[in-house]
Motif scaffolding. Structure first.
Motif, PDB file in Angstrom:
ATOM      1  N   VAL A   1      38.567  35.038  49.112  1.00 37.62           N
ATOM      2  CA  VAL A   1      38.896  36.453  49.306  1.00 37.62           C
ATOM      3  C   VAL A   1      37.666  37.343  49.388  1.00 37.62           C
ATOM      4  O   VAL A   1      37.772  38.499  49.794  1.00 37.62           O
ATOM      5  CB  VAL A   1      39.857  36.987  48.213  1.00 37.62           C
TER       6      VAL A   1
ATOM      7  N   GLU B   1      35.554  33.318  45.328  1.00 35.63           N
ATOM      8  CA  GLU B   1      36.780  33.635  44.580  1.00 35.63           C
ATOM      9  C   GLU B   1      36.750  35.003  43.918  1.00 35.63           C
ATOM     10  O   GLU B   1      37.784  35.648  43.790  1.00 35.63           O
ATOM     11  CB  GLU B   1      36.997  32.542  43.527  1.00 35.63           C
TER      12      GLU B   1
ATOM     13  N   HIS C   1      41.057  30.243  47.657  1.00 33.95           N
ATOM     14  CA  HIS C   1      40.796  31.677  47.506  1.00 33.95           C
ATOM     15  C   HIS C   1      40.083  32.296  48.702  1.00 33.95           C
ATOM     16  O   HIS C   1      40.710  32.887  49.552  1.00 33.95           O
ATOM     17  CB  HIS C   1      40.083  31.980  46.192  1.00 33.95           C
TER      18      HIS C   1
ATOM     19  N   ASN D   1      44.837  35.259  43.104  1.00 39.20           N
ATOM     20  CA  ASN D   1      43.936  36.263  43.670  1.00 39.20           C
ATOM     21  C   ASN D   1      44.215  37.650  43.098  1.00 39.20           C
ATOM     22  O   ASN D   1      43.295  38.421  42.865  1.00 39.20           O
ATOM     23  CB  ASN D   1      44.048  36.289  45.194  1.00 39.20           C
TER      24      ASN D   1
END
Length: 159
Positions: free
Chosen positions: A74, A36, A72, A98
């Motif tokens: 990411v 995350e 998430h 995000n």
């Protein structure tokens, strides 16, 4: 039923092992947060040094499988998207959270082209709205920001 290890920094190996067994026994869905933020990834590496990534930790405890949804994602490490795909786990793209918390956006198109399941979600802990309409709007903006990446050597590429 849904098994929800909050995210790796709040879990012990014993908890993850027990949750994996419960999920298997009852065929429960699994939901958590994964990769995350840069800080979360670094902290997870310190807590679970025997695993190269968040996805590997979840997989080792039976928590990365269908049906699992990881929020998430990411800051995935190389190969984690393949691990998600191979285990049938999906990503919940939470673009507003995000932006605010992870300071990054998810390359949805790239992940989908690689065979990773991606859905849209909200995470009000890191954003200001639980509205799926806001999430859709923000997802479009997040996707557009991927086109705005600075070229290597650009004067504005500061760390």
């Amino acid at each position: 039923p849904v098994v929800t290890p909050r995210f790796l920094p709040t879990c012990t190996p014993e908890l993850l092992r027990g949750l994996g067994k419960l999920a298997e026994k009852y065929g429960a869905m699994i939901q958590s947060h994964m990769s995350e933020s840069c800080d979360e990834v670094a902290f997870s590496r310190a807590l679970f040094p025997e695993h190269p990534s968040d996805a590997h930790v979840f997989a080792s405890y039976g928590l990365l499988r269908a049906p699992a949804v990881m929020g998430h994602c990411v800051h995935l490490m190389p190969g984690e998207e393949e691990l998600l795909r191979r285990h049938g786990a999906a990503i919940a793209h939470c673009p507003l959270s995000n932006f605010f918390f992870a300071k990054e956006t998810l390359p949805v198109k790239e992940l989908v082209l690689r065979g990773v399941k991606v859905g849209l979600g909200t995470d009000v802990a890191g954003g200001y709205s639980p509205s799926m309409l806001v999430a859709m709007r923000t997802a479009v903006l997040a996707s557009k920001t991927l086109q705005f990446r600075r070229a290597p050597g650009c004067a504005f590429n500061v760390v």
